[in-house]
Design an enzyme around this catalytic site. Structure first.
Site, PDB file in Angstrom:
ATOM      1  N   TRP A  92       0.876  -1.139  -0.065  1.00 23.37           N
ATOM      2  CA  TRP A  92      -0.071   0.042   0.190  1.00 23.37           C
ATOM      3  C   TRP A  92       0.871   1.333   0.090  1.00 23.37           C
ATOM      4  O   TRP A  92       0.458   2.345  -0.255  1.00 23.37           O
ATOM      5  CB  TRP A  92      -0.933   0.031   1.063  1.00 23.37           C
ATOM      6  CG  TRP A  92      -0.257   0.329   2.479  1.00 23.37           C
ATOM      7  CD1 TRP A  92       0.993  -0.005   2.998  1.00 23.37           C
ATOM      8  CD2 TRP A  92      -0.451   1.252   3.470  1.00 23.37           C
ATOM      9  NE1 TRP A  92       1.466   0.271   4.449  1.00 23.37           N
ATOM     10  CE2 TRP A  92       0.510   1.258   4.378  1.00 23.37           C
ATOM     11  CE3 TRP A  92      -1.625   2.047   3.604  1.00 23.37           C
ATOM     12  CZ2 TRP A  92       0.349   1.896   5.726  1.00 23.37           C
ATOM     13  CZ3 TRP A  92      -1.636   3.144   4.535  1.00 23.37           C
ATOM     14  CH2 TRP A  92      -0.565   2.849   5.708  1.00 23.37           C
ATOM     15  N   ASP A  93       2.287   1.121   0.296  1.00 25.60           N
ATOM     16  CA  ASP A  93       3.071   2.250   0.075  1.00 25.60           C
ATOM     17  C   ASP A  93       2.931   2.869  -0.999  1.00 25.60           C
ATOM     18  O   ASP A  93       3.184   4.235  -0.950  1.00 25.60           O
ATOM     19  CB  ASP A  93       4.617   1.633   0.268  1.00 25.60           C
ATOM     20  CG  ASP A  93       4.830   0.921   1.326  1.00 25.60           C
ATOM     21  OD1 ASP A  93       3.860   0.446   2.235  1.00 25.60           O
ATOM     22  OD2 ASP A  93       6.134   0.569   1.710  1.00 25.60           O
ATOM     23  N   GLU A 150       0.944  -2.437  12.620  1.00 29.71           N
ATOM     24  CA  GLU A 150       0.853  -3.882  12.694  1.00 29.71           C
ATOM     25  C   GLU A 150       1.359  -4.264  14.122  1.00 29.71           C
ATOM     26  O   GLU A 150       1.453  -5.663  14.343  1.00 29.71           O
ATOM     27  CB  GLU A 150       2.173  -4.272  11.535  1.00 29.71           C
ATOM     28  CG  GLU A 150       1.575  -4.017  10.202  1.00 29.71           C
ATOM     29  CD  GLU A 150       2.689  -4.352   8.967  1.00 29.71           C
ATOM     30  OE1 GLU A 150       2.502  -4.350   7.996  1.00 29.71           O
ATOM     31  OE2 GLU A 150       4.044  -4.459   9.499  1.00 29.71           O
ATOM     32  N   LYS A 193       3.529   0.413  16.074  1.00 32.26           N
ATOM     33  CA  LYS A 193       4.698   0.218  15.150  1.00 32.26           C
ATOM     34  C   LYS A 193       4.786   1.687  14.405  1.00 32.26           C
ATOM     35  O   LYS A 193       5.759   2.226  14.110  1.00 32.26           O
ATOM     36  CB  LYS A 193       4.527  -0.879  14.290  1.00 32.26           C
ATOM     37  CG  LYS A 193       5.617  -1.078  13.486  1.00 32.26           C
ATOM     38  CD  LYS A 193       5.301  -2.099  12.415  1.00 32.26           C
ATOM     39  CE  LYS A 193       6.535  -2.355  11.412  1.00 32.26           C
ATOM     40  NZ  LYS A 193       6.322  -3.421  10.437  1.00 32.26           N
ATOM     41  N   GLN A 194       3.612   2.227  14.012  1.00 33.61           N
ATOM     42  CA  GLN A 194       3.477   3.620  13.303  1.00 33.61           C
ATOM     43  C   GLN A 194       2.086   4.131  13.505  1.00 33.61           C
ATOM     44  O   GLN A 194       1.410   3.572  13.990  1.00 33.61           O
ATOM     45  CB  GLN A 194       3.895   3.146  11.754  1.00 33.61           C
ATOM     46  CG  GLN A 194       2.607   2.186  11.173  1.00 33.61           C
ATOM     47  CD  GLN A 194       2.928   1.680   9.787  1.00 33.61           C
ATOM     48  OE1 GLN A 194       3.574   0.573   9.736  1.00 33.61           O
ATOM     49  NE2 GLN A 194       2.102   2.178   8.801  1.00 33.61           N
TER      50      GLN A 194
END
Length: 781
Positions: A365-366, A492, A587-588
């Site tokens: 998806w980046d 994630e 994580k983000q």
């Protein structure tokens, strides 16, 4: 430990180049990534020409891969079946240089002078080394490289050898099949790294050579993809090759001669690769196709220089008053974006571009969330081609949807050929939000370009099929709201949850965008159902904290132990997933990302409270996080935090802060750097009635300037302390909203004054969970 910023004598902060002035052992693989060249189709790592000096050398073609059957320890229905991994193509960047019997190498020879650089303004790599040979001669070697752009499969290399006295010179130019060389499988220790195949991968189809020319081709054992290679050599003074040898793994052309001090020896190596659909027919000679595209080395260099002249004229971003090192880092990131996307054509953009094998060369998806904003506003034709590539995956995505018992199309989380390649479904298939990412990128492209043909064709199909997936994945609950359960959001570290806020917010957008289409395939009943689901979408909100919850249960999780030493990060390498999943740790950026992308759906207070709550518990273990955190910090008004996060993002690879730059550039992060400047500090937001700007220039900077290609115009944006100046340099006038003030911008610059942004009081949240204040009851001893 930092790489570039740790030693500015070795790596000076030159504005248009990355320069190394002194060789040191220890980080060869990382520097091979930083000095890599590419054009989106072909990539070559920045390795030294001598085999002894390589760390992880190699070359790649976007999409050229091998497949294998994934073996699951415990199988289940619908698990990913086919693994895919980008191939190391036969690598032409190899020379052995022997002077008076001494084989030159940085590892063994004495070096008097050393300098190598990659020039962002031309795309040319140059390495010049002066060697003190054991015979007494001082010999200077100069290697230059460039990839083609009009001829995207071409690579040009020149090697010059100059000496201060007559020497006996023996130069061998090699093509090495690195894919089938024995190499450690690093993925056993780090899932971010690419694994290796156990058996032979590249099977020779044609092996021809003579008189300094090579015509070679191979076929991948399982995927059956083919690659052809043609190599021609030219030398100064017409030196003939001593011998030409051909082998499936090491083909070479050798020159043996005497070199005088007044006549340097120059060797030019023209390389052409052919891969993709045009060479997959068994009756097509891939090497012959490559031969047709061969270009003289000077033409390849000229192509590179011409491409970057045009690129920087509209894609440069200039910061006034910042540090020279930061401006260099910005241009390095922009240079990487160009190298990853310029000539990808109708193909995806791998997570590492064409600079390394990390993440197996997969598309995530980046590309839609982090790279297509950049492409849409700098190279809209390139953005369309990426979306065409996604559209080409629709047949496989529809089959995958049926496997997961949903309608429409379910795109793979990670893939090269359209099939799901993520063997760990909790952090793979469960990330259904990739569907909304594709829809969001489609809608952004349509909004920014007004491409009616794409809207009525491929674009409509992407929006419709993803909307159908969402409406069948979710359900209307007893509370009357629409829920989406069993998903993983961008974070994630929190997997397979119910009503992930990011997923629901983006699904709501997807449903509304599809419902807004005028398309014969959409029935009135379907449109009404999409609108109802969007309007009744469940968005978790914690009333105690007065902040949006990342999912329905996130606020009930145990807090992470923040005394965990830094040596235990990234957490995914040191803790079982279940340990991480049951804690409040990110994580983000997840909820914060949703509020950036769907900026009109949340109030300023909601954004600030979300940032204040989530930023301290976000590890940044993902390179996708710092840029997003910085953008939201800028919008909230936290100037220092915004600049800190941005600086962190700008140097992720240059300083190897995540410890895996060796495997390739984090291309999504470089896209995030672009967004940080344009959407963070300039405050640009799209997909509203008109383009919107709410600037947040850091106090440390004097100015910020960049261009946007939008709706057929070329817009120049110049930001200074206290004002924004807008100019349409090409095209018709454009209406723009600056902090609620509508202005019509044409060829004459329009300057809008800006009031300073007040820094808000940070939100103070209760410490610990509700049970934290309950006293510990101890029994009698």
């Amino acid at each position: 430990m930092a790489v570039i910023t740790a030693d500015r004598e070795r790596f000076p902060d030159t504005p248009w180049q990355l320069v190394e002035t002194r060789h040191e052992a220890g980080v060869a693989g990382t520097l091979e990534t930083l000095f890599a060249l590419g054009n989106g189709h072909l990539g070559i790592r920045g390795a030294h020409w001598a085999a002894a000096d390589g760390g992880l050398p190699g070359s790649f073609i976007n999409g050229l891969h091998e497949i294998w059957d994934i073996k699951h320890a415990e199988n289940a229905f619908g698990f990913a079946r086919t693994g895919q991994r980008i191939l190391y193509i036969p690598d032409a960047n190899n020379f052995a240089v022997v002077v008076d019997g001494e084989t030159l190498s940085l590892a063994e020879s004495e070096v008097l002078e050393y300098r190598r650089a990659v020039d962002f303004s031309t795309g040319i790599y140059e390495c010049r080394i002066t060697w003190q040979c054991r015979s007494g001669a001082a010999v200077t070697t100069t290697e230059r490289r460039a990839v083609g752009f009009e001829s995207r499969g071409c690579l040009g290399i020149s090697l010059e050898v100059a000496t201060d006295r007559q020497v006996s010179l023996d130069v061998t130019s090699q093509v090495i099949n690195r894919q089938d060389q024995p190499v450690e499988d690093h993925s056993v220790h780090d899932p971010r790294r690419s694994g290796r195949h156990a058996g032979r991968v590249l099977l020779p189809v044609r092996l021809d050579g003579g008189d300094g020319s090579l015509r070679l081709s191979w076929e991948a054992a399982e995927s059956k993809q083919r690659v052809g290679l043609a190599v021609d050599h030219w030398t100064s003074a017409g030196h003939q090759p001593f011998e030409t040898l051909v082998d499936q793994d090491d083909s070479s052309v050798r020159y043996v001669l005497a070199v005088d001090p007044d006549e340097p020896f120059r060797l030019e190596k023209s390389v052409s690769y052919a891969a993709g659909r045009r060479v997959q027919d068994p009756d097509v000679d891939a090497a012959a196709v490559a031969e047709e595209a061969l270009r003289p080395v000077n033409e390849i260099f000229a192509e590179s220089m011409a491409h970057y002249r045009g690129y920087w004229a509209t894609s440069d971003i200039v910061v006034g008053g910042g540090s020279p090192g930061l401006q260099q880092a910005i241009r390095w990131n922009l240079f990487q974006l160009a190298q990853a996307t310029a000539r990808a054509d109708v193909a995806g953009i791998p997570a590492k571009g064409v600079t390394g094998s990390g993440y197996e060369g997969h598309y995530f998806w980046d590309q839609e969330v982090y790279l297509l904003p950049y492409l849409t506003y700098t190279n809209p034709d390139g953005a369309r081609q990426v979306l065409e590539f996604r559209h080409g995956m629709l047949p496989e995505a529809k089959i995958r949807a049926k496997e997961l018992s949903v309608d429409g199309a379910l795109f793979p989380w990670r893939t090269i050929n359209g099939l799901e390649a993520s063997a760990y479904y909790a952090a793979g298939t469960a990330q259904f939000h990739i569907a909304a990412a594709i829809a969001f990128a489609t809608n952004r492209y349509l909004w920014a370009t007004g491409d009616a043909a794409f809207r009525d064709g491929m674009g409509a199909q992407l929006l419709i099929e993803t909307a159908r997936m969402w409406i069948s994945l979710g359900f209307f609950g007893k509370d009357g709201l629409f829920h989406i359960h069993g998903v993983t959001g961008p974070d994630e570290y929190t997997a397979v949850v119910n009503d992930n806020l990011y997923t629901n917010v983006m699904a709501r957008f997807n449903l509304r965008a599809a419902a807004a289409l005028e398309h014969a395939e959409i029935t009135q009943e379907e449109r009404q159902l999409w609108e109802a689901a969007a309007n009744l979408m469940q968005l978790p909100f914690d009333t105690r904290m007065q902040v949006h919850s990342q999912d329905n249960d996130f606020m009930t999780l145990e807090a992470w132990d923040w005394t965990t030493p830094r040596s235990k990060y990234p957490l995914l390498l040191h803790f079982h997933p279940l340990v991480i999943y049951r804690h409040q740790v990110l994580k983000q950026a997840d909820t914060v990302l949703a509020m950036f992308l769907q900026w009109q759906d949340f109030t300023a207070q909601e954004k600030q409270r979300a940032f204040d709550f989530y930023d301290p518990i976000t590890t940044g273990d993902s390179t996708l996080s710092a840029c997003v955190q910085g953008i939201m910090a800028a919008e909230v008004g936290y100037s220092k935090e915004a600049l800190d996060h941005f600086t962190s993002a700008a140097f992720i690879d240059l300083d190897d802060t995540h410890g895996n730059t060796i495997d390739g550039v984090h291309i999504a992060s470089t896209g995030g750097v672009w967004s940080s400047l344009v959407c963070g500090f300039a405050g640009m937001r799209d997909q509203g009635p008109v383009p919107f700007f709410d600037p947040r220039l850091p106090a440390e900077w004097d100015s910020l300037a960049f261009h946007l290609k939008i709706r057929g115009r070329l817009l120049l944006v110049q930001l200074a302390s206290g004002s924004i100046t807008l100019t349409v340099q090409e095209g018709e006038p454009l209406e723009i909203d600056v902090r609620g003030q509508r202005v019509l911008v044409a060829a004459q610059a329009v300057q809008v004054p800006l009031e300073p942004v007040a820094v808000p009081e940070p939100t103070v949240f209760p410490s610990g969970l509700p049970t934290a204040s309950i006293p510990v009851v101890r029994g009698n001893s």
